[in-house]
Design a protein around this motif. Structure first.
Motif, short mmCIF file in Angstrom:
data_model
loop_
_atom_site.label_atom_id
_atom_site.label_comp_id
_atom_site.label_asym_id
_atom_site.label_seq_id
_atom_site.Cartn_x
_atom_site.Cartn_y
_atom_site.Cartn_z
N ASP A 1 0.78 -1.07 -0.07
CA ASP A 1 0.16 -0.03 -0.20
C ASP A 1 1.07 1.23 -0.03
OD1 ASP A 1 0.92 -0.03 2.63
OD2 ASP A 1 -0.92 -0.33 3.46
N LYS A 2 2.24 1.39 -0.10
CA LYS A 2 3.07 2.34 -0.08
C LYS A 2 2.91 2.73 -1.65
CE LYS A 2 6.35 0.93 3.61
NZ LYS A 2 6.24 2.34 4.51
N HIS A 3 2.71 1.81 -2.42
CA HIS A 3 2.66 2.21 -4.00
C HIS A 3 1.31 2.69 -4.25
CE1 HIS A 3 2.85 1.85 -8.03
NE2 HIS A 3 1.74 1.02 -8.38
N PRO A 4 1.02 3.87 -5.23
CA PRO A 4 2.13 4.42 -6.08
C PRO A 4 2.74 5.71 -5.54
CG PRO A 4 -0.18 5.06 -6.90
CD PRO A 4 -0.33 4.14 -5.43
N ALA A 5 2.24 6.19 -4.09
CA ALA A 5 2.83 7.43 -3.48
C ALA A 5 4.13 7.09 -3.49
CB ALA A 5 2.05 7.45 -2.00
N ALA A 6 4.81 6.09 -3.18
CA ALA A 6 6.36 6.01 -2.94
C ALA A 6 7.06 6.61 -4.32
CB ALA A 6 6.76 4.51 -2.70
N LEU A 7 6.65 6.57 -5.51
CA LEU A 7 7.32 6.94 -6.62
C LEU A 7 7.65 8.48 -6.34
CD1 LEU A 7 8.32 5.98 -9.54
CD2 LEU A 7 6.03 6.77 -10.44
N GLY A 8 9.10 8.69 -6.52
CA GLY A 8 9.54 9.96 -6.37
C GLY A 8 9.78 10.51 -5.27
N ARG A 9 9.83 9.82 -4.19
CA ARG A 9 9.88 10.09 -2.80
C ARG A 9 11.23 9.72 -2.37
NH1 ARG A 9 5.83 7.87 1.09
NH2 ARG A 9 7.08 9.22 2.75
N ASP A 10 11.73 10.33 -1.36
CA ASP A 10 13.02 9.80 -0.68
C ASP A 10 12.97 8.68 -0.21
OD1 ASP A 10 15.10 9.46 1.13
OD2 ASP A 10 15.14 11.44 1.74
N TRP A 11 13.64 7.54 -0.65
CA TRP A 11 13.81 6.07 -0.64
C TRP A 11 13.63 5.93 1.04
CZ3 TRP A 11 17.76 2.27 1.08
CH2 TRP A 11 17.42 0.91 0.87
N LEU A 12 14.31 6.79 2.01
CA LEU A 12 14.33 6.61 3.31
C LEU A 12 13.06 6.88 4.04
CD1 LEU A 12 18.06 7.57 4.53
CD2 LEU A 12 16.98 5.42 4.29
N ASP A 13 12.50 7.85 3.50
CA ASP A 13 10.78 8.20 3.89
C ASP A 13 10.00 7.18 3.48
OD1 ASP A 13 12.03 10.72 5.04
OD2 ASP A 13 11.43 11.76 3.18
N VAL A 14 10.20 6.54 2.58
CA VAL A 14 9.39 5.44 2.02
C VAL A 14 9.57 4.32 3.22
CG1 VAL A 14 8.70 3.70 0.37
CG2 VAL A 14 9.34 5.99 -0.46
N TRP A 15 10.59 3.93 3.41
CA TRP A 15 10.97 2.90 4.48
C TRP A 15 11.35 3.57 5.60
CZ3 TRP A 15 8.81 -1.22 2.71
CH2 TRP A 15 8.96 -1.72 1.55
N HIS A 16 10.45 4.34 6.12
CA HIS A 16 10.71 5.24 7.27
C HIS A 16 10.84 4.11 8.83
CE1 HIS A 16 6.50 4.98 8.66
NE2 HIS A 16 6.26 4.90 7.67
N GLU A 17 10.15 3.11 8.59
CA GLU A 17 10.51 2.26 9.77
C GLU A 17 11.58 1.67 10.05
OE1 GLU A 17 7.68 0.21 6.60
OE2 GLU A 17 8.59 2.10 6.98
N ALA A 18 12.42 1.69 8.93
CA ALA A 18 13.51 0.98 8.73
C ALA A 18 14.74 1.97 8.56
CB ALA A 18 13.63 -0.24 7.71
N ARG A 19 14.33 3.03 8.83
CA ARG A 19 15.44 4.19 8.54
C ARG A 19 16.74 3.84 9.12
NH1 ARG A 19 14.13 9.50 6.41
NH2 ARG A 19 16.00 10.59 6.40
#
Length: 279
Positions: free
Chosen positions: A81-99
């Motif tokens: 459910d992170k897709h499609p909002a993840a496209l074009g975002r900071d990779w670390l922000d997308v996986w903020h729980e594993a930052r």
């Protein structure tokens, strides 16, 4: 990320790979993205996007100082459910729980070192998606001066404990099915060995096979010229086929397979192209 629909000049030279992400990226006008208009992307990025979209494995790019994320359809499925909002975002922000775990990896990769994580730790954060354990690698992509422009990332499934256990259960189930099948065939052979009438053999075998498989109809047919003759059958909830039937009803393709001695399996008669409407 969903601007104009015409492919940008820089991506037009990349063969269309099809899929959702191919269409999205070709229609991307760069508005609001740190990467800007794809028409002005560097050649290295355009080339890697083409390679990424053509892959059937999860592939992603982390590009530039803003760590902008691009990815293909297979990686989109991992995003859930992170897709499609993840496209074009900071990779670390997308996986903020594993930052906390991913940031040092990213720093090492942007310093020019290939980084790999293959012990399944990312699975705790859902990076593998769907509970699967994934091996993750980040490969630096350098510009003409040797600086790191971005990272080429790949994911692949690894056989963690949960996966090994799941596959062992599948293997055990196959083994049980084989043992049950062999036991049934031995028991059926013993039963038929005492019979002498061909009609009785066909009747008993059809009944036992129908009960074993939970089938709605099992029958043994004798072929006489263009006719199929059924003297006994097993039916459950359907009409009997006892009698004579024209082989022409099966259509020429299935008849050819029969005469060649091939096993024919049809999952859906209405959808199988070997059947005519009449057949």
């Amino acid at each position: 990320m969903h601007g104009r629909t015409n492919p940008s000049p820089s991506l037009r030279a990349v063969p269309a790979g099809g899929g959702e992400m191919d269409a999205i990226l070709r229609g991307h006008d760069g508005t609001g993205s740190p990467l800007g208009d794809p028409a002005h992307w560097p050649g290295s990025l355009t080339t890697l996007v083409g390679v990424m979209l053509a892959s059937d494995q999860p592939v992603f790019l982390v590009w530039g100082g803003a760590r902008t994320l691009l990815y293909n359809d297979a990686y989109a499925r991992l995003l859930g459910d992170k897709h499609p909002a993840a496209l074009g975002r900071d990779w670390l922000d997308v996986w903020h729980e594993a930052r906390a775990e991913l940031a040092p990896m990213l720093e090492d990769a942007f310093s020019g070192r290939t980084v790999a994580l293959s012990d399944g730790r990312q699975d705790r954060h859902g990076i593998g998606g769907g509970g699967a354990s994934m091996a993750l690698s980040l490969v630096p992509v350098r510009d003409a001066l040797g600086g790191v422009e971005g990272l080429y990332g790949t994911c692949r499934e690894i056989a963690g404990p949960a996966l090994v256990e799941s596959r062992q259960r599948e293997a055990d189930a196959v083994l049980r099915d084989n043992e049950e099948r062999q036991s049934f065939l031995l028991d059926l052979s013993d039963t038929l060995r005492t019979l002498t009438s061909p009609t009785q053999i066909a009747e008993i075998a059809s009944r036992r096979l129908g009960e074993q498989l939970g089938a709605s109809r099992v029958f043994y047919a004798e072929i006489d010229g263009s006719l199929m003759r059924v003297e006994r059958d097993y039916v459950r909830g359907v009409g009997s086929l006892v009698g004579e039937h024209s082989l022409a009803a099966f259509g020429p393709d299935l008849l050819t397979a029969y005469r060649d001695g091939a096993v024919v399996a049809v999952d859906d008669v209405s959808a199988d192209r070997r059947f005519s409407a009449e057949a």
